[in-house]
Write a protein that holds these residues in place. Structure first.
Motif, PDB file in Angstrom:
ATOM      1  N   ALA A  99     -65.579  -0.684  68.543  1.00  0.00           N
ATOM      2  CA  ALA A  99     -64.235  -0.139  68.743  1.00  0.00           C
ATOM      3  C   ALA A  99     -63.249  -1.227  68.343  1.00  0.00           C
ATOM      4  CB  ALA A  99     -64.033   0.270  70.204  1.00  0.00           C
ATOM      5  N   GLU A 100     -61.991  -0.918  68.418  1.00  0.00           N
ATOM      6  CA  GLU A 100     -60.951  -1.892  68.067  1.00  0.00           C
ATOM      7  C   GLU A 100     -61.043  -3.149  68.926  1.00  0.00           C
ATOM      8  OE1 GLU A 100     -57.890  -3.146  65.671  1.00  0.00           O
ATOM      9  OE2 GLU A 100     -59.019  -1.295  65.508  1.00  0.00           O
ATOM     10  N   GLU A 101     -61.472  -3.005  70.175  1.00  0.00           N
ATOM     11  CA  GLU A 101     -61.465  -4.118  71.131  1.00  0.00           C
ATOM     12  C   GLU A 101     -62.849  -4.693  71.431  1.00  0.00           C
ATOM     13  OE1 GLU A 101     -58.454  -5.325  72.618  1.00  0.00           O
ATOM     14  OE2 GLU A 101     -57.637  -4.125  70.994  1.00  0.00           O
ATOM     15  N   SER A 102     -63.881  -4.294  70.672  1.00  0.00           N
ATOM     16  CA  SER A 102     -65.213  -4.851  70.941  1.00  0.00           C
ATOM     17  C   SER A 102     -66.052  -4.897  69.665  1.00  0.00           C
ATOM     18  CB  SER A 102     -65.935  -4.044  72.021  1.00  0.00           C
ATOM     19  OG  SER A 102     -66.178  -2.729  71.571  1.00  0.00           O
ATOM     20  N   ILE A 103     -67.046  -5.781  69.696  1.00  0.00           N
ATOM     21  CA  ILE A 103     -67.903  -5.991  68.534  1.00  0.00           C
ATOM     22  C   ILE A 103     -69.251  -6.529  69.018  1.00  0.00           C
ATOM     23  CG2 ILE A 103     -67.182  -8.381  68.115  1.00  0.00           C
ATOM     24  CD1 ILE A 103     -66.994  -7.651  65.134  1.00  0.00           C
ATOM     25  N   ARG A 104     -70.320  -6.133  68.352  1.00  0.00           N
ATOM     26  CA  ARG A 104     -71.660  -6.655  68.651  1.00  0.00           C
ATOM     27  C   ARG A 104     -72.025  -7.635  67.536  1.00  0.00           C
ATOM     28  NH1 ARG A 104     -75.238  -5.392  72.195  1.00  0.00           N
ATOM     29  NH2 ARG A 104     -74.314  -3.393  72.711  1.00  0.00           N
ATOM     30  N   LEU A 105     -72.416  -8.849  67.941  1.00  0.00           N
ATOM     31  CA  LEU A 105     -72.717  -9.926  66.990  1.00  0.00           C
ATOM     32  C   LEU A 105     -74.103 -10.503  67.202  1.00  0.00           C
ATOM     33  CD1 LEU A 105     -69.516 -12.168  67.369  1.00  0.00           C
ATOM     34  CD2 LEU A 105     -69.969 -10.571  65.528  1.00  0.00           C
ATOM     35  N   ASP A 106     -74.673 -11.021  66.130  1.00  0.00           N
ATOM     36  CA  ASP A 106     -75.777 -11.969  66.231  1.00  0.00           C
ATOM     37  C   ASP A 106     -75.095 -13.328  66.334  1.00  0.00           C
ATOM     38  OD1 ASP A 106     -78.021 -10.311  65.992  1.00  0.00           O
ATOM     39  OD2 ASP A 106     -77.853 -10.279  63.813  1.00  0.00           O
ATOM     40  N   LEU A 107     -75.435 -14.094  67.347  1.00  0.00           N
ATOM     41  CA  LEU A 107     -74.797 -15.385  67.585  1.00  0.00           C
ATOM     42  C   LEU A 107     -75.853 -16.479  67.628  1.00  0.00           C
ATOM     43  CD1 LEU A 107     -72.169 -16.952  68.537  1.00  0.00           C
ATOM     44  CD2 LEU A 107     -73.028 -16.588  70.841  1.00  0.00           C
ATOM     45  N   GLU A 108     -75.579 -17.572  66.934  1.00  0.00           N
ATOM     46  CA  GLU A 108     -76.431 -18.756  66.989  1.00  0.00           C
ATOM     47  C   GLU A 108     -75.571 -19.953  67.342  1.00  0.00           C
ATOM     48  OE1 GLU A 108     -79.539 -17.432  63.465  1.00  0.00           O
ATOM     49  OE2 GLU A 108     -78.364 -19.253  63.215  1.00  0.00           O
ATOM     50  N   LEU A 109     -76.079 -20.779  68.207  1.00  0.00           N
ATOM     51  CA  LEU A 109     -75.418 -22.026  68.573  1.00  0.00           C
ATOM     52  C   LEU A 109     -76.291 -23.165  68.060  1.00  0.00           C
ATOM     53  CD1 LEU A 109     -73.136 -23.444  70.080  1.00  0.00           C
ATOM     54  CD2 LEU A 109     -74.523 -23.317  72.138  1.00  0.00           C
ATOM     55  N   LEU A 117     -79.761 -21.760  70.392  1.00  0.00           N
ATOM     56  CA  LEU A 117     -79.559 -20.454  70.998  1.00  0.00           C
ATOM     57  C   LEU A 117     -79.420 -19.419  69.905  1.00  0.00           C
ATOM     58  CD1 LEU A 117     -78.749 -18.648  73.543  1.00  0.00           C
ATOM     59  CD2 LEU A 117     -76.405 -19.127  72.849  1.00  0.00           C
ATOM     60  N   LYS A 118     -80.112 -18.310  70.069  1.00  0.00           N
ATOM     61  CA  LYS A 118     -79.938 -17.157  69.185  1.00  0.00           C
ATOM     62  C   LYS A 118     -79.946 -15.936  70.078  1.00  0.00           C
ATOM     63  CE  LYS A 118     -81.624 -14.640  65.235  1.00  0.00           C
ATOM     64  NZ  LYS A 118     -82.530 -14.593  64.106  1.00  0.00           N
ATOM     65  N   SER A 119     -78.882 -15.133  69.966  1.00  0.00           N
ATOM     66  CA  SER A 119     -78.773 -13.979  70.849  1.00  0.00           C
ATOM     67  C   SER A 119     -77.900 -12.916  70.206  1.00  0.00           C
ATOM     68  CB  SER A 119     -78.149 -14.414  72.178  1.00  0.00           C
ATOM     69  OG  SER A 119     -78.061 -13.325  73.061  1.00  0.00           O
ATOM     70  N   GLY A 120     -78.171 -11.687  70.546  1.00  0.00           N
ATOM     71  CA  GLY A 120     -77.268 -10.592  70.216  1.00  0.00           C
ATOM     72  C   GLY A 120     -76.320 -10.439  71.393  1.00  0.00           C
ATOM     73  N   ILE A 121     -75.019 -10.436  71.130  1.00  0.00           N
ATOM     74  CA  ILE A 121     -74.052 -10.351  72.222  1.00  0.00           C
ATOM     75  C   ILE A 121     -73.026  -9.269  71.932  1.00  0.00           C
ATOM     76  CG2 ILE A 121     -74.302 -12.770  72.901  1.00  0.00           C
ATOM     77  CD1 ILE A 121     -71.597 -13.299  71.511  1.00  0.00           C
ATOM     78  N   LEU A 122     -72.477  -8.733  72.994  1.00  0.00           N
ATOM     79  CA  LEU A 122     -71.371  -7.798  72.912  1.00  0.00           C
ATOM     80  C   LEU A 122     -70.128  -8.533  73.374  1.00  0.00           C
ATOM     81  CD1 LEU A 122     -70.178  -4.955  72.553  1.00  0.00           C
ATOM     82  CD2 LEU A 122     -70.814  -4.511  74.933  1.00  0.00           C
ATOM     83  N   LEU A 123     -69.136  -8.612  72.500  1.00  0.00           N
ATOM     84  CA  LEU A 123     -67.885  -9.272  72.844  1.00  0.00           C
ATOM     85  C   LEU A 123     -66.782  -8.238  72.971  1.00  0.00           C
ATOM     86  CD1 LEU A 123     -67.731 -12.396  70.504  1.00  0.00           C
ATOM     87  CD2 LEU A 123     -68.091 -12.364  72.957  1.00  0.00           C
ATOM     88  N   ILE A 143     -69.597 -24.001  76.027  1.00  0.00           N
ATOM     89  CA  ILE A 143     -69.106 -23.379  74.803  1.00  0.00           C
ATOM     90  C   ILE A 143     -68.630 -21.967  75.141  1.00  0.00           C
ATOM     91  CG2 ILE A 143     -69.700 -22.605  72.471  1.00  0.00           C
ATOM     92  CD1 ILE A 143     -71.674 -25.392  74.025  1.00  0.00           C
ATOM     93  N   SER A 144     -67.418 -21.657  74.715  1.00  0.00           N
ATOM     94  CA  SER A 144     -66.812 -20.350  74.943  1.00  0.00           C
ATOM     95  C   SER A 144     -66.655 -19.643  73.599  1.00  0.00           C
ATOM     96  CB  SER A 144     -65.439 -20.525  75.601  1.00  0.00           C
ATOM     97  OG  SER A 144     -64.723 -19.309  75.599  1.00  0.00           O
ATOM     98  N   VAL A 145     -67.121 -18.385  73.522  1.00  0.00           N
ATOM     99  CA  VAL A 145     -66.983 -17.567  72.321  1.00  0.00           C
ATOM    100  C   VAL A 145     -66.229 -16.314  72.733  1.00  0.00           C
ATOM    101  CG1 VAL A 145     -68.203 -16.357  70.477  1.00  0.00           C
ATOM    102  CG2 VAL A 145     -69.177 -18.450  71.442  1.00  0.00           C
ATOM    103  N   GLU A 146     -65.078 -16.075  72.063  1.00  0.00           N
ATOM    104  CA  GLU A 146     -64.219 -14.974  72.499  1.00  0.00           C
ATOM    105  C   GLU A 146     -63.657 -14.207  71.310  1.00  0.00           C
ATOM    106  OE1 GLU A 146     -60.413 -14.303  75.487  1.00  0.00           O
ATOM    107  OE2 GLU A 146     -61.021 -16.328  74.961  1.00  0.00           O
ATOM    108  N   LEU A 147     -63.690 -12.888  71.417  1.00  0.00           N
ATOM    109  CA  LEU A 147     -63.048 -12.016  70.438  1.00  0.00           C
ATOM    110  C   LEU A 147     -61.564 -11.980  70.781  1.00  0.00           C
ATOM    111  CD1 LEU A 147     -63.407  -9.994  68.085  1.00  0.00           C
ATOM    112  CD2 LEU A 147     -63.664  -8.211  69.833  1.00  0.00           C
TER     113      LEU A 147
END
Length: 153
Positions: A99-109, A117-123, A143-147
């Motif tokens: 949606a306009e306010e959310s996204i699903r990502l593959d995230l690696e740190l 770290l490797k994870s699928g996250i919903l932001l 570590i903070s990850v923010e949409l």
């Protein structure tokens, strides 16, 4: 003969579908000055949000760096929150724009050039994902990850 870009037209994979902010905080119960001169104090609201998580609860917090990057529809993206250093990197790739306010990502740190770290996250906008990082100078990295909202720049 057709030129390469003209023959293919616009690349929809390069469409920007959001913007990500990656921040690195230092949390400690000791003297926060060990984080260095460039470390900035965090806002009270940020400290309260961090302290609300039991694993992230410290007496003092400092921000070590941040990076904002556009999120491309079909390409991998990298953020480098501590400028001039590749000690902490964040790689992200869109799985799905919900949606306009959310996204699903593959995230690696990545820390010290190693994927930790490797994870699928919903932001969702206004709801950062917080990751407790390694020990550092008598405290811990966070570590903070923010949409960010679409209008943020």
């Amino acid at each position: 003969m057709l030129a390469w870009p003209a023959a293919l037209g616009a690349d929809p994979g390069r469409d920007v579908v959001g913007q990500l902010a990656v921040r690195v905080y230092f949390g400690t119960d000791e003297d926060p000055s060990v984080a260095g001169e460039r470390a900035a104090e965090v806002a009270d609201e940020t400290a309260e949000r961090l302290q609300a998580q039991e694993q992230l609860k410290f007496d003092h917090y400092r921000e070590l760096g941040h990076d904002k990057k556009p999120v491309f529809r079909s390409y991998e993206n990298w953020a480098q929150p501590i400028k001039g250093s590749d000690e902490i990197l964040c790689r992200f790739e869109v799985q799905k724009r919900l949606a306009e306010e959310s996204i699903r990502l593959d995230l690696e740190l990545w820390l010290s050039r190693k994927k930790v770290l490797k994870s699928g996250i919903l932001l969702a906008v206004g709801k950062p994902v917080l990751v407790l990082g390694p020990e550092w100078r008598g405290g811990r990295l966070i570590i903070s990850v923010e949409l960010e909202p679409k209008s943020a720049s």
